[in-house]
Design a protein around this motif. Structure first.
Motif, PDB file in Angstrom:
ATOM      1  N   LEU A   1     -11.250  -0.701  18.836  1.00  0.00           N
ATOM      2  CA  LEU A   1     -11.283   0.754  18.775  1.00  0.00           C
ATOM      3  C   LEU A   1     -11.136   1.393  20.144  1.00  0.00           C
ATOM      4  O   LEU A   1     -10.724   2.550  20.258  1.00  0.00           O
ATOM      5  N   LEU A   2     -11.491   0.657  21.196  1.00  0.00           N
ATOM      6  CA  LEU A   2     -11.476   1.209  22.552  1.00  0.00           C
ATOM      7  C   LEU A   2     -10.154   0.983  23.274  1.00  0.00           C
ATOM      8  O   LEU A   2      -9.999   1.418  24.416  1.00  0.00           O
ATOM      9  N   GLU A   3      -9.217   0.294  22.672  1.00  0.00           N
ATOM     10  CA  GLU A   3      -7.963  -0.014  23.353  1.00  0.00           C
ATOM     11  C   GLU A   3      -7.167   1.251  23.644  1.00  0.00           C
ATOM     12  O   GLU A   3      -7.172   2.221  22.871  1.00  0.00           O
ATOM     13  N   ARG A   4      -6.430   1.205  24.729  1.00  0.00           N
ATOM     14  CA  ARG A   4      -5.672   2.392  25.155  1.00  0.00           C
ATOM     15  C   ARG A   4      -4.404   2.592  24.339  1.00  0.00           C
ATOM     16  O   ARG A   4      -4.009   3.710  24.049  1.00  0.00           O
ATOM     17  N   ARG A   5      -3.712   1.510  24.027  1.00  0.00           N
ATOM     18  CA  ARG A   5      -2.478   1.522  23.237  1.00  0.00           C
ATOM     19  C   ARG A   5      -1.399   2.403  23.872  1.00  0.00           C
ATOM     20  O   ARG A   5      -0.683   3.132  23.181  1.00  0.00           O
ATOM     21  N   GLY A   6      -1.288   2.349  25.185  1.00  0.00           N
ATOM     22  CA  GLY A   6      -0.219   3.049  25.881  1.00  0.00           C
ATOM     23  C   GLY A   6      -0.396   4.540  26.009  1.00  0.00           C
ATOM     24  O   GLY A   6       0.496   5.236  26.518  1.00  0.00           O
ATOM     25  N   ARG A   7      -1.511   5.087  25.566  1.00  0.00           N
ATOM     26  CA  ARG A   7      -1.711   6.536  25.637  1.00  0.00           C
ATOM     27  C   ARG A   7      -2.032   6.983  27.061  1.00  0.00           C
ATOM     28  O   ARG A   7      -2.643   6.215  27.824  1.00  0.00           O
ATOM     29  N   PRO A   8      -1.644   8.196  27.449  1.00  0.00           N
ATOM     30  CA  PRO A   8      -2.069   8.732  28.750  1.00  0.00           C
ATOM     31  C   PRO A   8      -3.590   8.800  28.808  1.00  0.00           C
ATOM     32  O   PRO A   8      -4.280   8.859  27.783  1.00  0.00           O
ATOM     33  N   ALA A   9      -4.119   8.831  30.036  1.00  0.00           N
ATOM     34  CA  ALA A   9      -5.568   8.808  30.216  1.00  0.00           C
ATOM     35  C   ALA A   9      -6.249   9.974  29.516  1.00  0.00           C
ATOM     36  O   ALA A   9      -7.306   9.813  28.883  1.00  0.00           O
ATOM     37  N   ARG A  10      -5.653  11.173  29.577  1.00  0.00           N
ATOM     38  CA  ARG A  10      -6.275  12.343  28.962  1.00  0.00           C
ATOM     39  C   ARG A  10      -6.323  12.214  27.431  1.00  0.00           C
ATOM     40  O   ARG A  10      -7.343  12.515  26.794  1.00  0.00           O
ATOM     41  N   ALA A  11      -5.206  11.778  26.827  1.00  0.00           N
ATOM     42  CA  ALA A  11      -5.180  11.616  25.377  1.00  0.00           C
ATOM     43  C   ALA A  11      -6.108  10.485  24.932  1.00  0.00           C
ATOM     44  O   ALA A  11      -6.749  10.569  23.870  1.00  0.00           O
ATOM     45  N   TRP A  12      -6.182   9.441  25.728  1.00  0.00           N
ATOM     46  CA  TRP A  12      -7.083   8.320  25.423  1.00  0.00           C
ATOM     47  C   TRP A  12      -8.532   8.799  25.414  1.00  0.00           C
ATOM     48  O   TRP A  12      -9.309   8.481  24.521  1.00  0.00           O
ATOM     49  N   ARG A  13      -8.891   9.602  26.417  1.00  0.00           N
ATOM     50  CA  ARG A  13     -10.252  10.113  26.504  1.00  0.00           C
ATOM     51  C   ARG A  13     -10.589  10.982  25.285  1.00  0.00           C
ATOM     52  O   ARG A  13     -11.661  10.853  24.687  1.00  0.00           O
ATOM     53  N   ALA A  14      -9.665  11.847  24.893  1.00  0.00           N
ATOM     54  CA  ALA A  14      -9.917  12.724  23.746  1.00  0.00           C
ATOM     55  C   ALA A  14     -10.116  11.923  22.463  1.00  0.00           C
ATOM     56  O   ALA A  14     -11.002  12.220  21.649  1.00  0.00           O
ATOM     57  N   ALA A  15      -9.300  10.885  22.276  1.00  0.00           N
ATOM     58  CA  ALA A  15      -9.425  10.061  21.067  1.00  0.00           C
ATOM     59  C   ALA A  15     -10.750   9.301  21.061  1.00  0.00           C
ATOM     60  O   ALA A  15     -11.398   9.157  20.007  1.00  0.00           O
ATOM     61  N   LEU A  16     -11.170   8.816  22.241  1.00  0.00           N
ATOM     62  CA  LEU A  16     -12.423   8.069  22.307  1.00  0.00           C
ATOM     63  C   LEU A  16     -13.625   8.960  22.043  1.00  0.00           C
ATOM     64  O   LEU A  16     -14.602   8.546  21.407  1.00  0.00           O
ATOM     65  N   ARG A  17     -13.576  10.178  22.549  1.00  0.00           N
ATOM     66  CA  ARG A  17     -14.692  11.083  22.302  1.00  0.00           C
ATOM     67  C   ARG A  17     -14.827  11.416  20.809  1.00  0.00           C
ATOM     68  O   ARG A  17     -15.945  11.601  20.306  1.00  0.00           O
ATOM     69  N   ARG A  18     -13.689  11.498  20.121  1.00  0.00           N
ATOM     70  CA  ARG A  18     -13.747  11.767  18.689  1.00  0.00           C
ATOM     71  C   ARG A  18     -14.386  10.611  17.920  1.00  0.00           C
ATOM     72  O   ARG A  18     -15.011  10.802  16.886  1.00  0.00           O
ATOM     73  N   LEU A  19     -14.234   9.392  18.481  1.00  0.00           N
ATOM     74  CA  LEU A  19     -14.787   8.227  17.808  1.00  0.00           C
ATOM     75  C   LEU A  19     -16.312   8.272  17.727  1.00  0.00           C
ATOM     76  O   LEU A  19     -16.903   7.795  16.758  1.00  0.00           O
ATOM     77  N   VAL A  20     -16.943   8.809  18.762  1.00  0.00           N
ATOM     78  CA  VAL A  20     -18.402   8.794  18.803  1.00  0.00           C
ATOM     79  C   VAL A  20     -19.012  10.128  18.360  1.00  0.00           C
ATOM     80  O   VAL A  20     -20.222  10.302  18.413  1.00  0.00           O
ATOM     81  N   SER A  21     -18.177  11.076  17.979  1.00  0.00           N
ATOM     82  CA  SER A  21     -18.694  12.361  17.510  1.00  0.00           C
ATOM     83  C   SER A  21     -18.695  12.387  15.992  1.00  0.00           C
ATOM     84  O   SER A  21     -17.779  11.890  15.334  1.00  0.00           O
ATOM     85  N   GLU A  22     -19.722  12.959  15.427  1.00  0.00           N
ATOM     86  CA  GLU A  22     -19.824  13.025  13.970  1.00  0.00           C
ATOM     87  C   GLU A  22     -18.705  13.862  13.361  1.00  0.00           C
ATOM     88  O   GLU A  22     -18.275  13.617  12.241  1.00  0.00           O
ATOM     89  N   ALA A  23     -18.192  14.856  14.126  1.00  0.00           N
ATOM     90  CA  ALA A  23     -17.138  15.716  13.588  1.00  0.00           C
ATOM     91  C   ALA A  23     -15.849  14.960  13.355  1.00  0.00           C
ATOM     92  O   ALA A  23     -15.023  15.355  12.544  1.00  0.00           O
ATOM     93  N   GLY A  24     -15.646  13.856  14.066  1.00  0.00           N
ATOM     94  CA  GLY A  24     -14.391  13.135  13.919  1.00  0.00           C
ATOM     95  C   GLY A  24     -14.471  11.990  12.954  1.00  0.00           C
ATOM     96  O   GLY A  24     -13.593  11.142  12.928  1.00  0.00           O
ATOM     97  N   VAL A  25     -15.533  11.917  12.178  1.00  0.00           N
ATOM     98  CA  VAL A  25     -15.727  10.784  11.284  1.00  0.00           C
ATOM     99  C   VAL A  25     -15.510  11.224   9.839  1.00  0.00           C
ATOM    100  O   VAL A  25     -16.142  12.168   9.370  1.00  0.00           O
ATOM    101  N   ASP A  26     -14.617  10.590   9.164  1.00  0.00           N
ATOM    102  CA  ASP A  26     -14.495  10.756   7.722  1.00  0.00           C
ATOM    103  C   ASP A  26     -14.123   9.396   7.151  1.00  0.00           C
ATOM    104  O   ASP A  26     -14.132   8.391   7.848  1.00  0.00           O
ATOM    105  N   TYR A  27     -13.780   9.372   5.886  1.00  0.00           N
ATOM    106  CA  TYR A  27     -13.535   8.071   5.254  1.00  0.00           C
ATOM    107  C   TYR A  27     -12.298   7.385   5.791  1.00  0.00           C
ATOM    108  O   TYR A  27     -12.092   6.198   5.579  1.00  0.00           O
ATOM    109  N   ARG A  28     -11.423   8.121   6.515  1.00  0.00           N
ATOM    110  CA  ARG A  28     -10.205   7.516   7.054  1.00  0.00           C
ATOM    111  C   ARG A  28     -10.357   7.127   8.520  1.00  0.00           C
ATOM    112  O   ARG A  28      -9.444   6.592   9.112  1.00  0.00           O
TER     113      ARG A  28
END
Length: 448
Positions: A327-354
């Motif tokens: 889940l923490l892999e960068r997958r070629g994303r820019p640093a800013r986009a990577w950071r935004a995606a990671l923050r969504r992972l640990v926030s309750e607002a970014g969690v749904d069944y998908r």
């Protein structure tokens, strides 16, 4: 009042006195160096003037000007150095609490002072058995009065095993012949001057003798040129770093295949076939009977602790990428986009069944695992950077401090602030990849 041993490396009710000889030694070194160079320049000027006449004097004029600058330095040093030694020798005993925790802390009622643990190179016990003298590499001597010799052993054990900022450090030594003593240089100069005085005048003979002594010093310096300067070994959660004035070598734990005990230290066999010898016990201790006893006990404890640290960590290999790591892999994303995606992972607002959720404890487990890939650890720090509580910030800071790979540590420190520069990220990832088969050399540019 004798000191008593407490828990957690604390020795209370101690009587301490400190002799600051390091400053006096520096003043004496400046005086001796200035005087030696002034003598060499004077002797060279006299020789060139005798051999080449007025042309030699003109050629040596820049050196004469340098010598005229050294003269007041020698004058001031000759007046100041004795005062510095007298001031260092006069020290008063004071009640204090001695604490070993990242450094040797001496806590007075109205202030405190500290000495890096790696700078403590030798120790001696007084004939009465109640006072320990700790000597630093710079020359300072710290006298600590303890209750019994058993407390001295516990003090050395704490010094040998304590960590600073999550890392353990110790000085490294080289098994090389000692430098040519200054008295031998003076003897060479005197013998040459006496021999030459039979043929030439006294002044010229003295100049030739000085140049002969300088030549002997130059030859001895060239012979020792290949010897490494002062080095410090730092062991962290991700590997070990050999640090010197010229730079540092980083060795990841999963890049070490075998650790052998050599008696004076350890021998590392790396995955690339390279071998690295680390001497923890100073060889001069074995040559000088007066430096045995507690000095040997301190060095042996450091060697045993290093062996335990290495044998505990090597052989694990790099962990498989999966679970939280995937889940923490960068997958070629820019640093800013990577950071935004990671923050969504640990926030309750970014969690749904998908959306796969990354818990804080999973992120901490990756961040604090020194064997985890740098990409995963930096990603974990970025994911946790959105938290504003002090506990999270403290754990991220400790994880960064325990990392001895300088580039990865810098990236973790930036990630803890919520932003990591693209070049810092690329440098951290490339440095870990390059560090796997062998040593990685970096300059010692400041990182903080």
């Amino acid at each position: 009042m004798a000191g008593t041993a407490g828990s957690n490396g604390v020795f209370d009710r101690c009587v301490v006195r400190i002799h600051r000889y390091a400053h006096a030694r520096t003043a004496s070194w400046v005086l001796a160096s200035s005087f030696a160079w002034m003598c060499i320049l004077t002797a060279a000027t006299l020789l060139f003037a005798t051999l080449l006449g007025p042309f030699g004097v003109v050629m040596m004029l820049p050196f004469v000007m340098v010598g005229s600058v050294l003269l007041p330095v020698c004058t001031v040093g000759a007046l100041y150095a004795p005062l510095a030694w007298l001031w260092a020798a006069v020290s008063f005993s004071r009640s204090a609490v001695v604490r070993i925790g990242g450094a040797l802390w001496i806590q007075y009622p109205h202030g405190r002072t500290a000495f890096p643990l790696a700078s403590l190179t030798s120790a001696r016990l007084s004939s009465s058995g109640g006072e320990v003298a700790l000597k630093t590499h710079g020359g300072d001597v710290i006298f600590v009065r303890l209750e019994d010799p058993g407390d001295a052993e516990r003090l050395l054990a704490d010094i040998a095993s304590s960590r600073a900022g999550g890392t353990w450090s110790a000085r490294l030594y080289e098994d090389v012949p000692p430098p040519l003593p200054s008295r031998w240089l003076l003897a060479i100069a005197a013998v040459v001057a006496l021999v030459c005085s039979v043929v030439v005048g006294a002044a010229l003979a003295l100049a030739i003798g000085v140049m002969a002594g300088a030549a002997a010093w130059a030859v001895a310096s060239v012979r020792r040129k290949g010897c490494a300067g002062p080095r410090v070994l730092v062991v962290g959660s991700d590997g070990l770093s050999i640090q010197a004035d010229a730079g540092e070598h980083f060795i990841p734990f999963h890049g070490i295949e075998r650790v052998d005990d050599t008696g004076l230290g350890v021998q590392l066999a790396l995955t690339g076939g390279e071998e690295v010898a680390l001497l923890i016990v100073p060889p001069q201790i074995l040559r000088d009977p007066q430096e045995t006893g507690l000095s040997m006990a301190l060095a042996e404890r450091r060697r045993e602790h290093l062996l335990a640290l290495l044998r505990e960590r090597i052989g694990r290999g790099a962990p498989e990428a999966g679970g939280a790591g995937a889940l923490l892999e960068r997958r070629g994303r820019p640093a800013r986009a990577w950071r935004a995606a990671l923050r969504r992972l640990v926030s309750e607002a970014g969690v749904d069944y998908r959306t796969a959720r990354l818990t804080r404890e999973q992120a901490f487990a990756v961040l604090e695992d020194g064997a985890a890939p740098a990409e995963h650890r930096i990603g974990a720090a970025l994911a946790l950077s959105s938290a504003s509580d002090g506990e999270t910030a403290a754990r991220v800071r400790i994880a960064a401090e325990s990392c001895v790979n300088r580039d990865v540590r810098l990236a973790l420190e930036q990630a803890a602030e919520g932003e990591v520069a693209e070049w810092t990220l690329e440098q951290a990832l490339s440095s870990q990849d390059a560090g796997e088969p062998a040593l990685v050399m970096r300059s010692r540019a400041p990182t903080r």
